[in-house]
Motif scaffolding. Structure first.
Motif, short mmCIF file in Angstrom:
data_model
loop_
_atom_site.label_atom_id
_atom_site.label_comp_id
_atom_site.label_asym_id
_atom_site.label_seq_id
_atom_site.Cartn_x
_atom_site.Cartn_y
_atom_site.Cartn_z
N VAL A 1 0.89 -1.24 -0.14
CA VAL A 1 0.09 0.11 -0.17
C VAL A 1 1.05 1.24 -0.16
CG1 VAL A 1 -1.96 1.24 1.35
CG2 VAL A 1 -1.74 -1.36 1.15
N TYR A 2 1.94 1.30 0.90
CA TYR A 2 2.71 2.22 0.73
C TYR A 2 3.46 2.64 -0.50
CZ TYR A 2 7.06 4.91 1.67
OH TYR A 2 8.19 5.86 1.61
N ILE A 3 3.91 1.60 -1.23
CA ILE A 3 4.59 1.78 -2.27
C ILE A 3 3.54 2.56 -3.42
CG2 ILE A 3 4.12 -0.47 -3.48
CD1 ILE A 3 7.19 1.55 -4.00
N ILE A 4 2.35 2.02 -3.35
CA ILE A 4 1.16 2.76 -4.09
C ILE A 4 1.05 4.19 -3.85
CG2 ILE A 4 -1.16 2.52 -5.06
CD1 ILE A 4 -0.91 -0.35 -4.76
N ALA A 5 0.80 4.36 -2.64
CA ALA A 5 0.78 5.80 -2.11
C ALA A 5 2.03 6.81 -2.47
CB ALA A 5 0.32 5.68 -0.54
N ARG A 6 3.07 5.92 -2.36
CA ARG A 6 4.22 6.80 -2.53
C ARG A 6 4.27 7.15 -4.08
NH1 ARG A 6 6.97 10.06 -0.41
NH2 ARG A 6 7.67 8.83 1.45
N SER A 7 4.00 6.29 -4.79
CA SER A 7 4.01 6.62 -6.37
C SER A 7 2.91 7.26 -6.89
CB SER A 7 4.12 5.26 -7.04
OG SER A 7 5.14 4.45 -6.27
N SER A 8 1.90 7.81 -5.90
CA SER A 8 1.01 8.49 -6.31
C SER A 8 0.88 9.40 -7.61
CB SER A 8 0.25 8.99 -5.17
OG SER A 8 0.90 9.92 -4.64
N PRO A 9 2.12 10.23 -7.77
CA PRO A 9 2.16 11.24 -8.61
C PRO A 9 2.17 10.36 -9.99
CG PRO A 9 3.78 11.86 -6.83
CD PRO A 9 3.14 10.36 -6.43
N ILE A 10 2.72 9.12 -9.95
CA ILE A 10 2.62 8.43 -11.25
C ILE A 10 1.47 8.04 -11.55
CG2 ILE A 10 3.77 6.31 -12.15
CD1 ILE A 10 6.21 6.86 -10.49
N TYR A 11 0.62 7.44 -10.37
CA TYR A 11 -0.71 6.95 -10.52
C TYR A 11 -1.58 7.81 -11.27
CZ TYR A 11 0.71 2.04 -9.05
OH TYR A 11 1.09 0.87 -8.74
N VAL A 12 -1.70 9.00 -10.66
CA VAL A 12 -2.79 9.97 -11.03
C VAL A 12 -2.60 10.39 -12.53
CG1 VAL A 12 -3.02 11.14 -8.71
CG2 VAL A 12 -1.08 11.93 -10.44
N GLN A 13 -1.50 10.19 -12.99
CA GLN A 13 -1.24 10.33 -14.46
C GLN A 13 -1.52 9.26 -15.39
OE1 GLN A 13 -0.95 13.43 -13.49
NE2 GLN A 13 0.52 13.75 -15.46
N ALA A 14 -1.72 8.19 -14.65
CA ALA A 14 -2.16 6.58 -15.27
C ALA A 14 -3.66 6.24 -14.84
CB ALA A 14 -1.07 5.90 -15.23
N PRO A 15 -4.93 6.94 -15.05
CA PRO A 15 -6.06 6.41 -14.51
C PRO A 15 -6.39 4.76 -14.73
CG PRO A 15 -6.22 7.84 -16.52
CD PRO A 15 -4.77 7.89 -16.10
N GLU A 16 -5.92 4.30 -15.99
CA GLU A 16 -6.28 2.97 -16.27
C GLU A 16 -5.51 2.34 -15.27
OE1 GLU A 16 -8.28 1.52 -18.87
OE2 GLU A 16 -8.82 4.19 -18.92
N ALA A 17 -4.27 2.67 -14.82
CA ALA A 17 -3.55 1.49 -13.88
C ALA A 17 -4.31 1.94 -12.73
CB ALA A 17 -2.28 2.04 -13.85
N LEU A 18 -4.69 2.95 -12.21
CA LEU A 18 -5.72 3.02 -10.90
C LEU A 18 -6.76 2.35 -10.72
CD1 LEU A 18 -5.46 6.77 -10.04
CD2 LEU A 18 -4.71 4.88 -8.74
#
Lengths: 635, 491
Positions: free
Chosen positions: A259-276
């Motif tokens: 969970v931490y790694i996803i939260a930590r990488s949040s700036p990457i995830y918000v640019q990739a809605p499909e991955a989210l």
């Protein structure tokens, strides 16, 4: 700041090297002292942090021609919270372990591993770049293997250790590829380089870009560590380790790494809605799926294990709908109450002389009151009863899911709500069967039931208090609070571009009431089936035949995996790799090499006669050879 | 009177060597006053001497830094202290110090605890220092002879032991023979250039026509002499025999100090006077390097004596280091420097373990003597594992770092075949190093006699293991360290 992770390492080194010669008291003092000091340091660091973030670069770690990684630690609200959870809950578990592990053999080994585990976990959360994070990540995997397989003389425990290691390894592979891709995309592994750059990337709306791929690969690692579908199978088996280990791994530290790694990488995830979207779906399905299995388990620790998987599903789902703050919030409250549940379960097992089957318990309420009350608190927190900690975090997640801008938010919400109900059922069943009703234990065992010593009950009480009040720092706005916690976290986490629709307070209130009602209903079902009318439960089981067996056998997933992956792999390794390749090709080659070498060696031995005159002759011959070589080369 | 010929700077540069000589003589004198049980005092004196020499080195370096010069000439160019020389002197001081640490307990067990041992060790170090800083054929040759003469004596130090005597005699005869060849080559160089100064010789040689037979002869004879000293194929045969027969601690010393010193000489000769003739000696070097790796690695497989095996392993390492010279670019030279640095620590480490295996009534140099070490002394078994991993070149130990730079330089200069061969031999090396690991960890102990530990051995093990791990885990400062010497060579 570097002292925070180093102290547990020192403790581990001391206990690992010299622990054998120390008395239990000394070992415990070293281990607990190290963790306590690093907790205090973390606390000081967090309090002095304020709204700022701190990046401390210590030295260039690896510097190649075009590859540079520094040894740096990064403290922002996110890593601050994580390090507080890790050291704080870790400290309580360490104290508890003193009581729980007394009388075991090799306690120094146990505490050395525990300290080492905390060291790696702290490295993971405090790292300032992905490579250092990977060091912690792998180290945590190693330590979990060592701790789960702590009773290495028991074959099933050793196997469980291996299973945990191998299964998480599958996810790690994806994670590693993700890191390499990160490096090739951004030319660095530093958070402070990657995140601003990621924000510059166009939003990857059709899911074909690099960021989506990176997100999915990082998710693979998270799925392995945080025990999500399809790699969750290691976690229930991991219960064969000592109970404090279960509490440490499955509540406070290792599983939260995903969970931490996803939260930590949040700036990457918000640019990739499909991955989210994928993240959200995996989380939601896992939450529901694990909750259904949890209902029929009979081993007290296994129920909690499935509960952990389910709750992790909530967190991952929260990340998936872009509510990273809510995910971290739930991570924290979950760390409190799940550590408490495990430690309480440990206390129960301790009292019952090693019995883990809840069908053989019952009526323990009066005999071990402290354990009972603290366990009850934790259970209430788990089902999200007001005003326990779980209520705030879980409700926040449900609300954010409901209002999520990504498609299918409503559907996810329904499934999550269903999960909440199931959660209430299985934990209710656990509590009712264990603590209420008549004692079903052997009279022999029952006569020995006793409350655990103070060193074990005090951590329980502390955690119980935290389970009650730990959620208040995130008191939602519509109930008159201001949700300090998530506001504080905000600078560390990115928010999806499309902001959440500002929900109406009345709607939020309504949903909250609904989830409370569902939880209450769940508890009532559990009460009715498992305490009041036990025969009704059996009838229900018979009536639902197929489903019942499916759930009881955990959807046969272990069997399916064995058939699909393990068996072909073993067959392949035995038949192809071992019998053909190894025996035929490799052994053949080795034998050939050995034969050649031996004949060569015999020839050499003749030369290597020990005779000085012949040696001198060889020197001359060698010189002549060189001259001949040079002359032919020159001409 | 003297100042007409020599200046104060000349003596300043020699101070470390002078101090070591004085302490060597001092050890011999004080030895007369000590009775049997106080002999360890000699070791302390020798260590103090090395300490003084080290302090002196630091002062010279700081003075050079203040003056802003990177090299100092003395004795009219006969001696040049540059980055490379400084680096090698430090290596020599470290390896001698560690050798002293591991020696005194061993010599006590062997009943040969005499002061001369330490004195001769210090004299050998003086000879090695001259090899590192000499820029003149005569200085270099005298330094070389001082070093090898000392080693001849040390190799035969166990007077009562036949094998030790045999080793000394063998080394003496063959060494003299090879020195003769080397000297012949040097005389040719002098004949062609009318000078003993390496730089003058270098510029004289560049005037000679291509393929001049005289030059070829000089290159070959010098190469043959040097290859003998470093133990490259086909001049390696003395090496396993001498390692096996020499006292454990002397074998440890020989495998690092003199070998590194011979490399210092080799680098100086090949890069300064013969540097212009690169095309001519490169194929020669390739052939020797490949033959050396091949023989060293293959012959090591079938050894049952651990000192012999380490002897062959030392031969194979020479092959790898020569490859760095084959590549010859900046990375390659950096690789050589780093490899030598790493090699000193890991090889001394594993030899320290061998020294500790010498117990009462047990020579301790058979691989089987290590059986069950894990049960008897887990710390030592794990440290040995670290050294062996490093020797095999497996990360995160230091050995990987050395091999990494050598292989990288081969790839950079397009020697792909060589790189592949070198990597393949690493696999072979893993096999024979791990035979020791198997014996240590998997087999039951053959006896209950514990390894003989002493404060010195503990210190030596601690330092070597710490460095072996540290250089592997955090290579950055050591890569930086290597750039100084490399720049000195490339100038």
């Amino acid at each position: 700041m570097w002292l925070i992770p180093i102290l547990p390492l020192l403790g581990a080194a001391l206990n690992g090297l010299w622990g054998k010669r120390l008395p239990l008291r000394g070992i415990a003092a070293i281990a607990v002292g190290a963790v306590a000091c690093s907790f205090l340091l973390a606390l000081i660091a967090c309090l002095s942090l304020g709204d700022a973030t701190r990046m401390e670069v210590y030295f260039p770690w690896i510097a190649g021609a075009d590859f540079q990684v520094d040894f740096n630690l990064y403290l922002d609200p996110l890593s601050a919270v994580m390090s507080l959870i890790v050291t704080g809950v870790g400290l309580l578990i360490h104290i508890y372990s003193i009581g729980y592990m007394s009388g075991e053999k090799g306690v120094h080994r146990f505490f050395a591993y525990m300290n080492l585990f905390l060291f790696f976990m702290l490295t993971l959360v405090l790292a300032g770049n992905y490579l250092l994070l990977l060091v912690g990540w792998e180290g945590v995997g190693l330590c979990s293997y060592l701790l789960i397989g702590y009773y290495f003389r028991r074959e099933d425990a050793a196997d469980a250790g291996k299973k945990a290691f191998i299964v998480t390894r599958l996810g790690d592979l994806g994670f590693l590829i993700g890191l390499i891709l990160l490096y090739t995309t951004f030319g660095s592994l530093d958070y402070l380089v990657i995140f601003p750059e990621a924000a510059q990337f166009p939003v990857d709306s059709d899911g074909s870009g690099t960021l989506t791929l990176i997100g999915l690969l990082l998710l693979a690692g998270a799925v392995g560590k945080s025990a999500q579908i399809p790699l969750y199978v290691w976690l229930p088996d991991a219960m064969l380790g000592p109970t404090p280990v279960s509490a440490l791994i499955h509540a406070a530290t290792m599983v939260t790494a995903g969970v931490y790694i996803i939260a930590r990488s949040s700036p990457i995830y918000v640019q990739a809605p499909e991955a989210l979207m994928v993240v959200a779906v995996i989380g939601c399905i896992t939450a529901l799926y694990a909750a259904t299995i949890g209902i029929l388990q009979t081993d007290i620790k296994r129920i909690l294990a499935y509960s952990t998987i389910s709750q992790l599903g909530y967190m991952v789902m929260a990340c998936g709908v872009g509510a990273f703050g809510a995910a971290v919030f739930h991570l924290m409250t979950h760390a409190f109450f799940k550590a408490l549940l495990f430690l309480g379960a440990g206390s129960v097992i301790h009292a019952m002389g090693g019995e883990q089957d809840i069908r053989k318990m019952g009526g323990l309420r009066k005999k071990i009151p402290v354990t009972f009350w603290t366990f009850l608190f934790a259970s209430l927190a788990l089902i999200g009863a007001f005003p326990f900690a779980g209520f705030f975090s879980k409700d926040e997640i449900l609300w954010r899911t409901f209002t999520s801008s990504t498609g299918g938010g409503r559907l996810l919400w329904v499934l999550a709500l269903l999960t909440a109900g199931l959660t209430a059922v299985y934990i209710g069943r656990l509590v009712f069967l264990t603590f209420f009703g008549e004692s079903r234990a052997d009279p022999e065992v029952a006569s020995h039931i006793h409350e655990s010593p103070k060193v074990m009950t005090i951590p329980l009480i502390v955690l119980a208090v935290l389970s009650l009040i730990g959620g208040w720092i995130g008191w939602p706005r519509f109930l008159g609070g201001s949700n300090h916690f998530e506001r504080w976290l905000e600078p560390a986490l990115a928010a999806p571009a499309a902001a959440h629709a500002a929900g109406e307070e009345s709607l939020e209130f309504l949903l909250m009431g609904l989830s409370l009602a569902v939880a209450a209903l769940g508890v009532y079902i559990a009460y009715y089936l498992f305490l009041k009318r036990r025969e009704a439960a059996d009838r229900l089981a018979q009536a639902s035949g197929g489903i019942y067996r499916l759930l009881l056998n955990k959807y046969y997933v272990d069997e399916i995996y064995r058939f699909l992956f393990v068996k072909p792999l073993v067959m392949g390794s035995t038949e192809v790799l071992w019998k053909t390749l190894d025996v035929g090709a490799i052994d053949g080659a080795v034998n050939l090499a050995a034969r050649t070498t031996r004949s060569l060696g015999n020839a050499l031995r003749k030369i290597q006669s020990g005779n000085i005159r012949s040696y001198a002759g060889w020197v001359v011959l060698g010189a002549l050879l060189l001259i001949g070589f040079m002359v032919t080369a020159a001409s | 009177m003297l100042s007409e010929y020599f200046s104060a700077v000349d003596f300043l540069l020699l101070k470390p060597a002078i101090l070591l000589t004085i302490f060597g003589i001092g050890v011999m004198l004080t030895d007369l006053l000590l009775d049997e049980r106080q002999k360890y005092f000699n070791a302390v004196t020798a260590l103090v001497g090395i300490g003084f020499a080290a302090v002196q080195m630091l002062r010279i370096q700081s003075q050079m830094r203040e003056a802003g010069v990177s090299e100092v000439e003395a004795f009219r160019g006969a001696i040049v202290l540059d980055g490379l020389g400084i680096f090698f002197i430090w290596l020599f001081l470290i390896s001698t110090a560690i050798t002293i640490l591991i020696s005194f307990r061993y010599l006590e067990i062997e009943n040969e605890h005499h002061g001369e041992y330490y004195a001769i060790l210090l004299f050998a170090t003086v000879g090695m220092i001259f090899l590192a800083i000499g820029m003149d054929l005569i200085t270099l040759f005298v330094g070389l002879e001082l070093m090898v003469l000392s080693i001849y004596i040390l190799a035969g130090f166990l007077r009562g032991d036949r094998r030790s005597n045999e080793a000394a005699m063998k080394y003496l005869l063959l060494g003299a023979f090879s020195s003769g060849i080397l000297l012949y080559g040097m005389s040719l160089l002098y004949g062609m250039s009318n000078s003993t100064n390496l730089r003058v010789i270098g510029s004289a040689l560049s005037q000679r026509p291509l393929g001049d037979p005289l030059v070829i002869m000089a290159v070959v004879t010098i190469a043959a002499g040097l290859f003998f000293k470093i133990g490259a194929v086909p001049f390696h045969q003395w090496l396993p025999d001498v390692y096996e027969g020499a006292p454990h601690s002397v074998a440890a010393f020989m495998s690092v100090g003199p070998k590194v010193a011979a490399f210092a000489l080799l680098l100086r000769l090949f890069l300064v006077p013969l540097g212009e003739l690169r095309e001519q000696w490169e194929p020669l070097l390739i052939g020797v390097a490949v033959a050396t790796m091949t023989l060293g690695n293959l012959a090591a497989i079938s050894q049952s004596n651990i000192k012999r095996m380490l002897g062959y392993s030392a031969i194979s390492h020479v092959g790898y280091i020569l490859l760095g010279l084959v590549a010859g670019n900046e990375t390659g030279l950096k690789g050589i420097v780093i490899y030598l640095l790493v090699y000193v620590f890991m090889n001394l480490g594993i030899f320290t373990v061998v020294v500790a295996m010498r117990r009462r009534d047990l020579v301790g140099d058979e691989i089987n003597d290590m059986a069950g070490l894990m049960h008897k002394s887990p710390v030592m078994a794990i440290l040995s594992l670290i050294f062996l991993l490093s020797l095999a070149g497996i990360p995160p130990t230091a050995g990987f770092l050395g091999k990494y730079f050598i292989f990288l330089s081969l790839l950079e200069t397009g020697h792909y075949t060589l790189a592949v061969i070198a990597v393949l031999y690493v696999a072979v090396a893993i096999y024979y190093y791990f035979r020791i690991v198997v014996v240590m960890f998997m087999q039951p102990p053959a006896d209950q006699e514990l390894p003989s530990m002493s404060l010195g051995i503990r210190c030596a093990l601690g330092v070597t293991a710490a460095m072996t791990l540290f250089m592997g885990l955090y290579p950055e400062p050591f890569i930086q360290l290597a750039t100084g010497p490399v720049l000195a060579i490339l100038r």
